[in-house]
Design a protein around this motif. Sequence first.
Motif, PDB file in Angstrom:
ATOM      1  N   ILE A   1     -55.305-119.244 -26.331  1.00  0.00           N
ATOM      2  CA  ILE A   1     -56.460-119.195 -27.118  1.00  0.00           C
ATOM      3  C   ILE A   1     -56.226-119.309 -28.537  1.00  0.00           C
ATOM      4  CG2 ILE A   1     -58.478-117.665 -27.785  1.00  0.00           C
ATOM      5  CD1 ILE A   1     -58.359-116.466 -24.882  1.00  0.00           C
ATOM      6  N   GLY A   2     -55.358-118.601 -29.138  1.00  0.00           N
ATOM      7  CA  GLY A   2     -55.010-118.618 -30.565  1.00  0.00           C
ATOM      8  C   GLY A   2     -54.440-119.732 -30.920  1.00  0.00           C
ATOM      9  N   LEU A   3     -53.568-120.317 -30.158  1.00  0.00           N
ATOM     10  CA  LEU A   3     -53.125-122.046 -30.669  1.00  0.00           C
ATOM     11  C   LEU A   3     -54.252-123.106 -30.533  1.00  0.00           C
ATOM     12  CD1 LEU A   3     -49.350-122.122 -28.760  1.00  0.00           C
ATOM     13  CD2 LEU A   3     -50.193-121.650 -31.180  1.00  0.00           C
ATOM     14  N   THR A   4     -55.192-122.885 -29.542  1.00  0.00           N
ATOM     15  CA  THR A   4     -56.200-123.607 -29.719  1.00  0.00           C
ATOM     16  C   THR A   4     -57.074-123.544 -30.902  1.00  0.00           C
ATOM     17  OG1 THR A   4     -56.051-123.858 -27.224  1.00  0.00           O
ATOM     18  CG2 THR A   4     -58.325-124.773 -28.467  1.00  0.00           C
ATOM     19  N   ALA A   5     -57.319-122.313 -31.103  1.00  0.00           N
ATOM     20  CA  ALA A   5     -58.040-122.152 -32.408  1.00  0.00           C
ATOM     21  C   ALA A   5     -57.422-122.621 -33.732  1.00  0.00           C
ATOM     22  CB  ALA A   5     -58.489-120.557 -32.674  1.00  0.00           C
ATOM     23  N   LEU A   6     -56.232-122.481 -33.773  1.00  0.00           N
ATOM     24  CA  LEU A   6     -55.532-122.974 -35.009  1.00  0.00           C
ATOM     25  C   LEU A   6     -55.348-124.451 -34.946  1.00  0.00           C
ATOM     26  CD1 LEU A   6     -52.357-120.562 -34.967  1.00  0.00           C
ATOM     27  CD2 LEU A   6     -54.285-120.757 -36.595  1.00  0.00           C
ATOM     28  N   GLY A   7     -55.471-125.104 -33.718  1.00  0.00           N
ATOM     29  CA  GLY A   7     -55.230-126.590 -33.819  1.00  0.00           C
ATOM     30  C   GLY A   7     -56.548-127.064 -34.098  1.00  0.00           C
TER      31      GLY A   7
ATOM     32  N   MET B   1     -40.838-105.902 -21.156  1.00  0.00           N
ATOM     33  CA  MET B   1     -40.749-106.960 -22.372  1.00  0.00           C
ATOM     34  C   MET B   1     -41.947-107.855 -22.150  1.00  0.00           C
ATOM     35  SD  MET B   1     -39.135-107.742 -24.835  1.00  0.00           S
ATOM     36  CE  MET B   1     -40.060-108.605 -26.133  1.00  0.00           C
ATOM     37  N   LEU B   2     -42.378-108.106 -20.867  1.00  0.00           N
ATOM     38  CA  LEU B   2     -43.673-109.067 -20.965  1.00  0.00           C
ATOM     39  C   LEU B   2     -44.987-108.269 -21.247  1.00  0.00           C
ATOM     40  CD1 LEU B   2     -42.968-111.248 -17.752  1.00  0.00           C
ATOM     41  CD2 LEU B   2     -42.919-111.731 -20.170  1.00  0.00           C
ATOM     42  N   LEU B   3     -44.901-107.002 -21.163  1.00  0.00           N
ATOM     43  CA  LEU B   3     -45.867-106.105 -21.334  1.00  0.00           C
ATOM     44  C   LEU B   3     -45.965-106.044 -23.019  1.00  0.00           C
ATOM     45  CD1 LEU B   3     -48.276-104.041 -21.124  1.00  0.00           C
ATOM     46  CD2 LEU B   3     -46.422-102.340 -20.828  1.00  0.00           C
ATOM     47  N   ILE B   4     -44.774-105.887 -23.595  1.00  0.00           N
ATOM     48  CA  ILE B   4     -44.763-105.887 -25.192  1.00  0.00           C
ATOM     49  C   ILE B   4     -45.125-107.186 -25.645  1.00  0.00           C
ATOM     50  CG2 ILE B   4     -43.173-105.965 -27.045  1.00  0.00           C
ATOM     51  CD1 ILE B   4     -41.546-103.819 -25.628  1.00  0.00           C
ATOM     52  N   PHE B   5     -44.892-108.296 -24.950  1.00  0.00           N
ATOM     53  CA  PHE B   5     -45.250-109.490 -25.206  1.00  0.00           C
ATOM     54  C   PHE B   5     -46.786-109.890 -25.086  1.00  0.00           C
ATOM     55  CE2 PHE B   5     -46.733-113.740 -23.320  1.00  0.00           C
ATOM     56  CZ  PHE B   5     -46.614-114.527 -24.546  1.00  0.00           C
ATOM     57  N   ALA B   6     -47.227-109.351 -24.204  1.00  0.00           N
ATOM     58  CA  ALA B   6     -49.044-109.332 -24.238  1.00  0.00           C
ATOM     59  C   ALA B   6     -49.456-108.895 -25.340  1.00  0.00           C
ATOM     60  CB  ALA B   6     -49.418-108.896 -22.913  1.00  0.00           C
ATOM     61  N   CYS B   7     -49.085-107.583 -25.765  1.00  0.00           N
ATOM     62  CA  CYS B   7     -49.588-106.638 -26.702  1.00  0.00           C
ATOM     63  C   CYS B   7     -49.390-107.466 -28.091  1.00  0.00           C
ATOM     64  CB  CYS B   7     -49.018-105.208 -26.571  1.00  0.00           C
ATOM     65  SG  CYS B   7     -49.385-104.184 -25.283  1.00  0.00           S
ATOM     66  N   ALA B   8     -48.168-108.023 -28.179  1.00  0.00           N
ATOM     67  CA  ALA B   8     -47.891-108.601 -29.575  1.00  0.00           C
ATOM     68  C   ALA B   8     -48.883-109.851 -29.637  1.00  0.00           C
ATOM     69  CB  ALA B   8     -46.420-108.949 -29.537  1.00  0.00           C
ATOM     70  N   THR B   9     -49.176-110.522 -28.651  1.00  0.00           N
ATOM     71  CA  THR B   9     -50.041-111.688 -28.737  1.00  0.00           C
ATOM     72  C   THR B   9     -51.397-111.210 -28.900  1.00  0.00           C
ATOM     73  OG1 THR B   9     -50.223-111.894 -26.173  1.00  0.00           O
ATOM     74  CG2 THR B   9     -48.594-113.190 -27.180  1.00  0.00           C
ATOM     75  N   ALA B  10     -51.840-110.100 -28.475  1.00  0.00           N
ATOM     76  CA  ALA B  10     -53.191-109.656 -28.795  1.00  0.00           C
ATOM     77  C   ALA B  10     -53.375-109.257 -30.155  1.00  0.00           C
ATOM     78  CB  ALA B  10     -53.489-108.468 -27.777  1.00  0.00           C
ATOM     79  N   ILE B  11     -52.140-108.684 -30.546  1.00  0.00           N
ATOM     80  CA  ILE B  11     -52.393-108.272 -32.025  1.00  0.00           C
ATOM     81  C   ILE B  11     -52.355-109.603 -32.986  1.00  0.00           C
ATOM     82  CG2 ILE B  11     -51.039-107.217 -34.049  1.00  0.00           C
ATOM     83  CD1 ILE B  11     -49.839-105.218 -31.748  1.00  0.00           C
ATOM     84  N   TRP B  12     -51.513-110.832 -32.709  1.00  0.00           N
ATOM     85  CA  TRP B  12     -51.464-111.749 -33.039  1.00  0.00           C
ATOM     86  C   TRP B  12     -52.821-112.619 -33.362  1.00  0.00           C
ATOM     87  CZ3 TRP B  12     -52.062-116.673 -30.632  1.00  0.00           C
ATOM     88  CH2 TRP B  12     -51.521-117.769 -31.502  1.00  0.00           C
ATOM     89  N   LEU B  13     -53.338-112.652 -31.930  1.00  0.00           N
ATOM     90  CA  LEU B  13     -54.849-113.381 -31.876  1.00  0.00           C
ATOM     91  C   LEU B  13     -55.690-112.718 -32.949  1.00  0.00           C
ATOM     92  CD1 LEU B  13     -56.768-115.461 -30.610  1.00  0.00           C
ATOM     93  CD2 LEU B  13     -57.023-113.574 -28.980  1.00  0.00           C
ATOM     94  N   VAL B  14     -55.627-111.376 -33.035  1.00  0.00           N
ATOM     95  CA  VAL B  14     -56.591-110.655 -33.922  1.00  0.00           C
ATOM     96  C   VAL B  14     -56.317-111.229 -35.381  1.00  0.00           C
ATOM     97  CG1 VAL B  14     -57.184-108.625 -34.924  1.00  0.00           C
ATOM     98  CG2 VAL B  14     -56.788-108.503 -32.530  1.00  0.00           C
ATOM     99  N   THR B  15     -55.050-111.342 -35.498  1.00  0.00           N
ATOM    100  CA  THR B  15     -54.750-111.735 -37.189  1.00  0.00           C
ATOM    101  C   THR B  15     -54.993-113.267 -37.350  1.00  0.00           C
ATOM    102  OG1 THR B  15     -52.662-110.366 -36.833  1.00  0.00           O
ATOM    103  CG2 THR B  15     -52.635-111.900 -38.534  1.00  0.00           C
ATOM    104  N   VAL B  16     -54.598-114.074 -36.464  1.00  0.00           N
ATOM    105  CA  VAL B  16     -55.297-115.440 -36.234  1.00  0.00           C
ATOM    106  C   VAL B  16     -56.717-115.507 -36.539  1.00  0.00           C
ATOM    107  CG1 VAL B  16     -55.591-117.523 -35.015  1.00  0.00           C
ATOM    108  CG2 VAL B  16     -53.388-116.400 -34.877  1.00  0.00           C
TER     109      VAL B  16
END
Length: 337
Positions: free
Chosen positions: A249-255, A310-325
């Motif tokens: 979702i984030g990458l699509t929005a950026l593109g 680690m995948l749980l941390i990854f999911a949380c990190a991408t959620a924070i990243w999406l909010v930032t995007v």
Amino acid sequence: MARAHLSFPSNAVANQLVAGVPAAVRAGIALKERAALAEGDSVLIAASDGWSPSEWSKSEFARLLPTNGVEAFEPPARASQKTVETIDAIELLCGRHSASPQKALRALGADILKATGKPSDGLVSRYLNRPISRSITRVLLKIPGVTPIHATGLAAFTGLLMAAALLFDGAQGLIAGALLFHAASVIDGVDGEIARATMRSSQFGAKLDTITDGITNLAFLCFASLNLYWQGDTGGASYGAIGLGILAIGLTALGLRSVAMGGPFTFDAVKNNFRARPSKITSFLAAITSRDVYAAIFALTFVLGFAREMLLIFACATAIWLVTVLAVLVRTSARQS
């Protein structure tokens, strides 16, 4: 038309590869950088046993000195030596005459390779990845004809091995795949090192490298999630799937934003925004989200048996990243309107 006369102690030394480029070619470039060789001037090269350019020397002269002719010449007799000013090529390249030209050129090649690092290299890249990638680059640059595309292909092949391990080898494959993911990150530095050492940097090569990295990253996350699912860990697989969905979702929005602005389809809006407003926080975020860091973290945690976590941390990190995007896109959109 002026002529520059270069002298080598032997034909083998003239054709010796110095960080992937023949010594004779590097000497010609050095003359040009010192304004001793103008456009259209010829380079005349002498060797004690006669200079016979290798096919790679011919190719590199044509690529790096396309407007300058090059040919062999016989050094004049001692009695008429004053009529021709001959430049010692080893002294020109290495700053001094050496009793062992081959050794001096190898040292020069090592210095050139050492300078191929990036100022943006983080701790993992500088102290772990670069020493390994430079060792690989050093070996590859001894092969006439090697180019950055060969290293990109090697990174892509490592990515394929990673995918195969994750898909077909169960729990052991999860660990092997994570290690191969980190290996691909290490090898990813090789193409850039070859490009900078041999003066082959290009926008096409950078884009191809970026595409290869992106595919490898997505393949790792997707197939690692599948691996966990097939092992019965639906929770870990779900974390990976959620993280991948958020990332998409984030990458699509950026593109789409980059296309709407009339530019190419890229994902650099957030990165460019942070660069325009540097701070300790943004520098730290950039460091921990660089590929060398997260590939090493994934490898370490998967080997230690914490793939699910680690995948749980990854999911949380991408959620924070999406909010930032989304925040950056809304802010920049309001500013432009």
